[in-house]
Write a protein that holds these residues in place. Structure first.
Motif, PDB file in Angstrom:
ATOM      1  N   TRP A  11       0.718  -1.030  -0.080  1.00 42.15           N
ATOM      2  CA  TRP A  11      -0.257   0.076  -0.056  1.00 42.15           C
ATOM      3  C   TRP A  11       0.586   1.320  -0.130  1.00 42.15           C
ATOM      4  O   TRP A  11       0.623   2.185  -0.361  1.00 42.15           O
ATOM      5  CB  TRP A  11      -1.285  -0.220   1.341  1.00 42.15           C
ATOM      6  CG  TRP A  11      -2.158  -0.831   0.919  1.00 42.15           C
ATOM      7  CD1 TRP A  11      -2.400  -1.711   1.203  1.00 42.15           C
ATOM      8  CD2 TRP A  11      -3.435  -0.487  -0.224  1.00 42.15           C
ATOM      9  NE1 TRP A  11      -3.797  -2.446   1.206  1.00 42.15           N
ATOM     10  CE2 TRP A  11      -4.504  -2.082   0.287  1.00 42.15           C
ATOM     11  CE3 TRP A  11      -3.245  -0.135  -1.373  1.00 42.15           C
ATOM     12  CZ2 TRP A  11      -4.636  -1.611  -0.856  1.00 42.15           C
ATOM     13  CZ3 TRP A  11      -4.405   0.222  -1.148  1.00 42.15           C
ATOM     14  CH2 TRP A  11      -5.375  -0.993  -1.090  1.00 42.15           C
ATOM     15  N   TYR A  15       0.536   4.238  -2.918  1.00 41.33           N
ATOM     16  CA  TYR A  15       0.391   5.438  -2.233  1.00 41.33           C
ATOM     17  C   TYR A  15       1.480   6.645  -3.116  1.00 41.33           C
ATOM     18  O   TYR A  15       1.059   7.693  -3.845  1.00 41.33           O
ATOM     19  CB  TYR A  15       0.537   5.991  -0.466  1.00 41.33           C
ATOM     20  CG  TYR A  15      -0.613   5.169   0.001  1.00 41.33           C
ATOM     21  CD1 TYR A  15      -2.086   4.802  -0.458  1.00 41.33           C
ATOM     22  CD2 TYR A  15      -0.486   5.034   1.837  1.00 41.33           C
ATOM     23  CE1 TYR A  15      -3.017   4.446   0.181  1.00 41.33           C
ATOM     24  CE2 TYR A  15      -1.196   3.852   2.003  1.00 41.33           C
ATOM     25  CZ  TYR A  15      -2.575   3.311   1.014  1.00 41.33           C
ATOM     26  OH  TYR A  15      -3.831   3.376   2.504  1.00 41.33           O
ATOM     27  N   VAL A  18       0.257   7.403  -6.273  1.00 41.60           N
ATOM     28  CA  VAL A  18      -0.651   8.434  -6.658  1.00 41.60           C
ATOM     29  C   VAL A  18       0.122   9.774  -6.226  1.00 41.60           C
ATOM     30  O   VAL A  18       0.149  10.335  -7.566  1.00 41.60           O
ATOM     31  CB  VAL A  18      -1.862   7.919  -5.569  1.00 41.60           C
ATOM     32  CG1 VAL A  18      -2.506   9.388  -5.606  1.00 41.60           C
ATOM     33  CG2 VAL A  18      -2.500   6.652  -5.997  1.00 41.60           C
ATOM     34  N   LEU A  19       1.222   9.800  -5.055  1.00 37.97           N
ATOM     35  CA  LEU A  19       1.813  11.014  -5.758  1.00 37.97           C
ATOM     36  C   LEU A  19       2.229  11.325  -5.707  1.00 37.97           C
ATOM     37  O   LEU A  19       2.665  12.800  -6.282  1.00 37.97           O
ATOM     38  CB  LEU A  19       2.457  10.755  -4.042  1.00 37.97           C
ATOM     39  CG  LEU A  19       1.623  10.930  -2.618  1.00 37.97           C
ATOM     40  CD1 LEU A  19       2.625  11.164  -1.241  1.00 37.97           C
ATOM     41  CD2 LEU A  19       1.532  12.744  -2.333  1.00 37.97           C
ATOM     42  N   LEU A  21       2.207  10.639  -8.639  1.00 38.09           N
ATOM     43  CA  LEU A  21       1.365  11.217 -10.314  1.00 38.09           C
ATOM     44  C   LEU A  21       0.964  12.497 -10.529  1.00 38.09           C
ATOM     45  O   LEU A  21       0.590  13.685 -11.569  1.00 38.09           O
ATOM     46  CB  LEU A  21       0.301  10.342 -10.242  1.00 38.09           C
ATOM     47  CG  LEU A  21      -1.223  10.583 -11.878  1.00 38.09           C
ATOM     48  CD1 LEU A  21      -0.587  10.010 -13.407  1.00 38.09           C
ATOM     49  CD2 LEU A  21      -2.444   9.838 -11.207  1.00 38.09           C
ATOM     50  N   PHE A  22       0.383  12.874  -8.780  1.00 39.87           N
ATOM     51  CA  PHE A  22      -0.400  14.169  -8.465  1.00 39.87           C
ATOM     52  C   PHE A  22       1.385  14.704  -8.975  1.00 39.87           C
ATOM     53  O   PHE A  22       0.723  16.631  -8.975  1.00 39.87           O
ATOM     54  CB  PHE A  22      -0.884  14.764  -7.430  1.00 39.87           C
ATOM     55  CG  PHE A  22      -1.235  15.772  -6.130  1.00 39.87           C
ATOM     56  CD1 PHE A  22      -1.139  16.118  -7.231  1.00 39.87           C
ATOM     57  CD2 PHE A  22      -0.123  15.650  -5.111  1.00 39.87           C
ATOM     58  CE1 PHE A  22      -2.137  17.659  -6.555  1.00 39.87           C
ATOM     59  CE2 PHE A  22      -0.381  17.176  -5.008  1.00 39.87           C
ATOM     60  CZ  PHE A  22      -1.563  17.973  -5.873  1.00 39.87           C
ATOM     61  N   GLU A  25       0.967  15.714 -12.460  1.00 41.70           N
ATOM     62  CA  GLU A  25      -0.052  16.624 -12.713  1.00 41.70           C
ATOM     63  C   GLU A  25      -0.048  18.262 -12.985  1.00 41.70           C
ATOM     64  O   GLU A  25       0.169  19.268 -13.160  1.00 41.70           O
ATOM     65  CB  GLU A  25      -1.469  16.041 -12.634  1.00 41.70           C
ATOM     66  CG  GLU A  25      -1.286  15.005 -12.641  1.00 41.70           C
ATOM     67  CD  GLU A  25      -2.814  13.991 -11.772  1.00 41.70           C
ATOM     68  OE1 GLU A  25      -3.766  13.311 -11.764  1.00 41.70           O
ATOM     69  OE2 GLU A  25      -3.343  15.105 -10.715  1.00 41.70           O
ATOM     70  N   VAL A  26       0.679  18.852 -11.565  1.00 43.48           N
ATOM     71  CA  VAL A  26       1.164  19.836 -10.996  1.00 43.48           C
ATOM     72  C   VAL A  26       2.209  20.317 -11.514  1.00 43.48           C
ATOM     73  O   VAL A  26       2.011  21.674 -12.011  1.00 43.48           O
ATOM     74  CB  VAL A  26       1.151  19.813  -9.404  1.00 43.48           C
ATOM     75  CG1 VAL A  26       1.555  21.485  -8.541  1.00 43.48           C
ATOM     76  CG2 VAL A  26       0.617  19.443  -8.597  1.00 43.48           C
ATOM     77  N   LEU A  29       0.706  21.455 -15.278  1.00 46.32           N
ATOM     78  CA  LEU A  29      -0.569  22.379 -15.023  1.00 46.32           C
ATOM     79  C   LEU A  29       0.232  23.297 -14.584  1.00 46.32           C
ATOM     80  O   LEU A  29       0.051  24.767 -15.589  1.00 46.32           O
ATOM     81  CB  LEU A  29      -1.018  22.024 -13.582  1.00 46.32           C
ATOM     82  CG  LEU A  29      -2.401  21.199 -13.890  1.00 46.32           C
ATOM     83  CD1 LEU A  29      -2.668  21.315 -12.542  1.00 46.32           C
ATOM     84  CD2 LEU A  29      -3.369  21.786 -15.267  1.00 46.32           C
TER      85      LEU A  29
END
Lengths: 37, 564
Positions: A11, A15, A18-19, A21-22, A25-26, A29
């Motif tokens: 897990w 996590y 996912v972090l 990936l975020f 994304e930032v 942007l």
């Protein structure tokens, strides 16, 4: 017990994924903002 | 809208609840009614969580928000992926281990009954109002533009949701949300494609984005540390983190969605799906609004998008002022088009000059719209909602092909129904489990509590319709809906975090700390103008700081539970 440990480890990796990936994304942007502002 | 649109609309909004009713036929146990069953998998949970959060405001107001102020609102979601990971790691295992029906049962287990009731009460107040706003916000816009009666629109949307939520409970909410969300995503993807297709051929897509950027519509990330700015990277990351942590960790309308999973793994995967897709999804919805803005740089927009309100003012003796403003607006529009054409120029000097000119003209256009709004107010025409909420729906009705119009109206109603059903389901469950069962009928059968939960869900549905019917008394409802959450969530989150992480603290200390924190947030809300996302942090921090202090000073002798 070891099952629980390996489960927790799996897990943590999810996590982390996912972090990451975020974060991507930032950054995208931010580049988008710079490119079009 | 023509017959094809109505056919698509009615078929879409009826087929999904009917399918849900068929899938949930039979008599459920209390556990099945409140938590669904173990067959619900992560994809359904993920879409259900996404649909609960989105609501009609996302699809109706967000494009208008980007049209008006750009896509900076995206930063509000920056705290969400981090918060969802914390919810997966800390909140979900505890709820699964305690096998709770509602999040507030945890507060009862960890602290005492009054703290459980306080958490549940704050949730009921806030979400009871929010349910009404969720129904009212799209109803006012759709009824104004489509000529539907407002009261009938509210009753039709609200009534259908009440019926299927009461009958099917949590399982039907999850099933219908899955298909409603699929309709929503498909509808918005089609809308995006149509907007791109309808953009002016005079400019390339890249040039179109450049012009939108020069006009201040594409600033997605702003690292400013000014606390008065509503949307910045920091307020989104920090304030948004606490808002999302409270919303996903302590708001029963979300907790109930992911506890519907058969296992810890399904719940976690459903939440992490949201952590991955939320920011990109919001980006495309906001970009859609910015592209609609660019569309209206070539196709003349109405000076005021809420045309029914505008026409009422025209008919009530204000036509000369409004016509004068329209003439000036038309003139500014013509000049803007000429300035945008200059963007195709090879010379960067000419493009820079055009950009400066465009910004000046856009300020003039904005000023003319404000003056138009002032005339409408003077005429006694009360539009009851923000003008920007009419932008996207006007674009849909005027520019989309038939069939797609019906589908996109169905998207807005699907979003209304999915968010409302989750809220009503949570309100009914919380009232039944946290208030009715311990305080009124402690030892009744499971069947009795299923009936009670159904009756309470129906009662909350009627309250929501009542709030929606009287909501026109409050100005600027949609913004009020956003702020409402932030005002309450900080204290609620503080209760939970104190339970998880503050070891030697009693229920009484946490209870009074939450009351003081809530009062502090109310006072700050009434007396300052700080960005509302910060209330989440302030309310939560106040509980976490005050609870140990009260424990030491006032509740020293009381039992400070160590259970986590």
């Amino acid at each position: 017990m070891s099952d629980n440990k390996s489960d927790a480890h799996s897990w943590r990796k999810v996590y982390g994924l996912v972090l990451s990936l975020f974060a991507v994304e930032v950054v995208l942007l931010y580049f988008f903002t710079i490119r079009f502002s | 809208m023509n017959r094809l649109d109505y056919l698509v609309l009615i078929a879409t909004i009826l087929a999904i609840p009917l399918y849900g009713l068929w899938r949930t036929r039979g008599s459920p146990s209390l556990g099945q009614y409140l938590k669904g069953d173990s067959s619900i998998q992560w994809a359904t949970i993920g879409l259900s969580v996404l649909a609960t959060q989105a609501g009609p405001i996302t699809f109706l107001s967000m494009p208008g928000q980007a049209y008006e102020s750009g896509i900076g609102f995206i930063q509000n979601y920056f705290g969400q992926p981090l918060a969802l990971i914390v919810v997966c790691a800390v909140f979900v295992p505890i709820y699964q281990r305690l096998k709770v029906y509602t999040a507030y049962q945890y507060l009862g287990e960890r602290f005492d009954r009054k703290t459980q009731l306080l958490g549940a009460f704050l949730f009921l107040v806030q979400r009871g109002i929010a349910a009404g706003i969720t129904i009212y916000a799209p109803a006012i816009v759709l009824s104004a533009l489509l000529g539907w009666r407002l009261d009938l629109t509210i009753w039709l949307a609200g009534g259908l949701v009440i019926i299927y939520t009461v009958v099917g409970g949590t399982k039907i909410v999850s099933i219908t949300q899955r298909y409603q969300m699929i309709v929503i995503l498909v509808g918005m993807a089609i809308a995006f494609a149509v907007v791109v297709y309808r953009l002016s051929p005079d400019l390339s897509f890249e040039h179109t984005l450049s012009v939108a950027g020069k006009m201040g519509k594409l600033g997605a990330v702003d690292f400013s540390i000014d606390p008065h700015k509503r949307y910045t990277f920091w307020s989104g990351l920090i304030g948004g983190f606490f808002l999302a942590l409270s919303y996903f960790g302590a708001d029963q309308s979300q907790v109930q969605r992911y506890l519907a999973g058969g296992s810890l793994k399904e719940s976690r995967l459903g939440l992490l799906f949201n952590a991955a897709v939320k920011v990109p999804m919001q980006f495309f919805i906001l970009l859609l609004g910015a592209l609609v803005f660019m569309f209206y740089q070539f196709e003349k927009p109405p000076v005021y998008f809420n045309q029914p309100a505008y026409q009422r003012a025209m008919a009530s003796g204000y036509a000369p002022q409004l016509n004068a403003l329209q003439t000036q607006f038309d003139n500014v529009f013509t000049q803007k088009r000429a300035a945008i054409q200059a963007f195709s120029s090879e010379s960067s000097n000419e493009r820079d000059q055009a950009a400066t000119r465009l910004r000046e003209l856009d300020v003039q256009a904005h000023e003319l719209r404000n003056r138009t709004k002032a005339v409408l107010e003077q005429a006694g025409v009360d539009p009851k909602s923000k003008e920007s909420d009419y932008v996207f729906i006007t674009f849909i009705l005027q520019q989309m092909p038939h069939g797609i119009v019906g589908l996109l109206i169905a998207v807005i109603l699907c979003a209304t129904m999915s968010a409302t059903s989750a809220i009503l389901n949570a309100l009914g469950s919380t009232t039944a489990i946290d208030f009715y069962r311990p305080l009124i009928r402690p030892n009744a059968s499971d069947h009795h509590y299923v009936i009670a939960a159904k009756a309470l869900t129906a009662a909350w549905g009627l309250i929501a319709i009542g709030v929606a019917s009287f909501a026109s008394l409050v100005e600027n409802l949609i913004e009020a809906g956003n702020i409402l959450g932030s005002v309450f969530y900080g204290s609620i989150l503080g209760l939970f975090l104190a339970g998880f992480f503050v070891r030697r603290v009693s229920g009484s200390a946490v209870f009074f700390a939450a009351l003081v924190a809530q009062t502090l947030v109310f006072v700050l809300f009434a007396t300052t103008n700080i960005g509302y996302l910060w209330y989440n942090l302030i309310g939560c921090a106040a509980v976490l700081i005050l609870a140990p202090v009260l424990q030491r000073i006032i509740f020293r002798g009381t039992d400070a539970a160590l259970r986590v």
